[in-house]
Write an enzyme that holds these catalytic residues in place. Structure first.
Site, PDB file in Angstrom:
ATOM      1  N   ASP A  10      41.119  49.365  -8.076  1.00 26.92           N
ATOM      2  CA  ASP A  10      39.665  49.197  -7.979  1.00 26.92           C
ATOM      3  C   ASP A  10      39.363  48.051  -7.009  1.00 26.92           C
ATOM      4  OD1 ASP A  10      40.828  47.333  -9.766  1.00 26.92           O
ATOM      5  OD2 ASP A  10      39.003  47.116 -10.949  1.00 26.92           O
ATOM      6  N   HIS A 241      46.660  38.104 -10.343  1.00 26.52           N
ATOM      7  CA  HIS A 241      46.739  39.279 -11.228  1.00 26.52           C
ATOM      8  C   HIS A 241      47.494  40.442 -10.562  1.00 26.52           C
ATOM      9  CE1 HIS A 241      44.137  37.325 -14.096  1.00 26.52           C
ATOM     10  NE2 HIS A 241      43.106  37.302 -13.284  1.00 26.52           N
TER      11      HIS A 241
HETATM   12  C1  BDR Z   1      42.171  42.435 -13.559  1.00 26.57           C
HETATM   13  O1  BDR Z   1      40.762  42.688 -13.546  1.00 26.57           O
HETATM   14  C2  BDR Z   1      40.290  42.773 -12.231  1.00 26.57           C
HETATM   15  O2  BDR Z   1      39.170  41.950 -12.070  1.00 26.57           O
HETATM   16  C3  BDR Z   1      41.410  42.359 -11.334  1.00 26.57           C
HETATM   17  O3  BDR Z   1      41.408  43.106 -10.123  1.00 26.57           O
HETATM   18  C4  BDR Z   1      42.649  42.608 -12.133  1.00 26.57           C
HETATM   19  O4  BDR Z   1      43.130  43.918 -11.956  1.00 26.57           O
HETATM   20  C5  BDR Z   1      42.430  41.053 -14.145  1.00 26.57           C
HETATM   21  O5  BDR Z   1      41.948  40.982 -15.446  1.00 26.57           O
HETATM   22 CA    CA Z   2      42.309  45.342 -10.142  1.00 25.37          CA
END
Ligand code: BDR
Ligand code: CA
Length: 317
Positions: A10, A241
Site C-alpha cells: 500500500d 517497518h
Molecule cells: C505498517 O503500516 C503502514 O503504515 C506501514 O506502511 C507499515 O506497513 C506499520 O504498522
Molecule cells: Ca505498508
C-alpha cells in the site's frame, strides 16, 4: 538463485523504501507488485506501485490492482496523515506511464504460485485482504508457496494504532486471522522488531550522500513521514517497518525468532491484536496446539540491518 518475490503493498513511504531495497538486492527477484488499501486507497496504491517500478527502472514488472475494501469490517483509517495524501510524502510525483494488469491481485497471486511451484515468496507489507482472497480462490497455494513473510502485527509489544493493534492487521483482522492460520509457512516481521530499528535523520541524509538517485528519492519522500514520527516520539527518526520484511527475505540471520500459533482478535477493544501463544514455549501443549506455528521475529541485529540497507541503496542505479 534469487528468491522470486511478490510484494503486496500500500505505498506508502516505507513501502516505497522496501520496494526500492528489493529492486537493489541480488538475493531477490521482484516478479510482481500487488496493491491494497491502507496508507492510501487501492487506486492510489496501484498508481504509486506503477510509479515505483518505473522509477526503479523495471517497468516490465507487473502491477496487479487488489481489493478495494476489507472482507467484513468497513474501510477506514487511510493514513494520509502519516504518508502524505499522495502516499509519497506529499512530493506529488508525475503520473506513471504504465497500466496495471487486466486481472485482480488475488488471481495474479494464485496464477504465479501455481505456475512456479515452490518458488514464490509472498511479502505482504499492507493489510492481508488480497492473500485471504487468493486462499479462497485456490486453497492449494498453501502447498506450493515458498514462504509468506508478513510485515504486520505485534506479539510481544503494544500496537501502533492503539495499545492492541498494528495498522496492517486492524485494517482487515478477519483476513489476517485466515492468513496466519492457513497452514503455509508464515514469518511475522512485526512491531517487535520494526520499531527496534530506527533510521535517524542523519542516516536518511547519508543515503543520498553520493548523489544516489534512489537515496535522494528516499530522502524526499521520508520528510513528511519523519515529521509524523517526530510528533509521536519527539525524535527525528523513523521506524523501519516494511524494509524489515525485505531484509528478512534477504538475510533471515538478522533476526531472532520464536515459533507459536497466532490468532487475530476481530472485534472489541482488542480488534486487530495478534495474540501469540507463547505458553507452548514454556508449558508444552495448549488448546491452540492444533494451530499452525508462525515464525515470529522477536529481535533484530539493527546495526547490521541498517548497514545492509544503506549498502544496497547507495549501490542502486
Ligand atoms: C505498517 O503500516 C503502514 O503504515 C506501514 O506502511 C507499515 O506497513 C506499520 O504498522
Ligand atoms: Ca505498508
Amino acid at each position: 538463485m534469487p528468491k522470486k518475490i511478490i510484494i503486496d503493498t500500500d505505498p506508502g513511504v516505507d513501502d516505497s523504501m522496501a520496494i526500492l531495497f528489493a529492486f537493489a538486492s541480488r538475493e531477490v527477484e521482484v516478479v510482481g507488485l500487488t496493491t491494497i488499501f491502507g496508507n492510501v486507497d487501492t487506486a492510489l496504491a496501484t498508481q504509486n506501485a506503477l510509479r515505483l517500478v518505473e522509477f526503479a527502472g523495471h517497468p516490465e514488472v507487473p502491477v496487479a490492482h487488489g481489493a478495494d475494501k476489507p472482507l467484513y469490517v468497513p474501510l477506514e483509517g487511510i493514513a494520509g496523515f502519516v504518508h502524505g495524501v499522495d502516499g509519497l510524502g506529499n512530493t506529488h510525483r508525475p503520473a506513471p506511464k504504465g497500466q496495471p494488469l487486466g486481472k485482480p491481485a488475488a488471481q495474479f497471486i494464485v496464477d504465479m504460485i501455481m505456475a512456479n511451484k515452490g518458488e514464490i515468496t509472498l511479502v505482504p507489507v499492507g493489510p492481508l485482504t488480497n492473500l485471504a482472497l487468493a486462499l479462497a480462490l485456490e486453497p492449494r497455494i498453501v502447498e506450493h508457496v515458498a514462504e509468506v513473510v508478513i510485515m504486520g502485527g505485534a506479539a510481544t509489544v503494544n500496537g501502533n494504532v492503539n495499545p492492541a493493534a498494528e495498522a496492517n492487521i486492524i485494517h482487515d483482522p478477519h483476513a489476517a486471522d485466515l492468513v496466519f492460520n492457513a497452514g503455509w509457512p508464515v514469518t511475522m516481521v512485526g512491531l517487535d522488531v520494526t520499531t527496534k530499528t530506527t533510521m535517524t535523520e542523519e542516516y536518511l541524509a547519508s543515503l543520498k550522500a553520493n548523489g544516489s538517485k534512489t537515496g535522494t528519492f528516499i530522502w524526499e519522500i521520508s520528510r513528511f513521514y519523519e515529521d509524523f514520527h517526530y510528533q509521536m516520539t519527539q525524535e527525528r527518526a523513523i521506524h523501519t517497518h516494511d524494509p524489515s520484511a525485505i531484509a528478512y527475505v534477504i538475510d533471515p540471520t538478522l533476526f531472532k525468532t520464536e515459533k507459536g500459533p497466532i490468532r487475530v482478535a476481530t472485534e472489541g477493544i482488542t480488534k486487530g491484536q495478534t495474540l501469540m501463544d507463547r505458553w507452548q514455549i514454556w508449558y508444552g501443549a495448549t488448546e491452540w496446539s492444533n494451530r499452525p506455528a508462525v515464525n515470529v521475529c522477536v529481535d533484530v541485529d539493527s546495526p547490521r540491518l541498517l548497514a545492509l540497507y544503506k549498502e544496497r541503496i547507495l549501490a542502486a542505479p
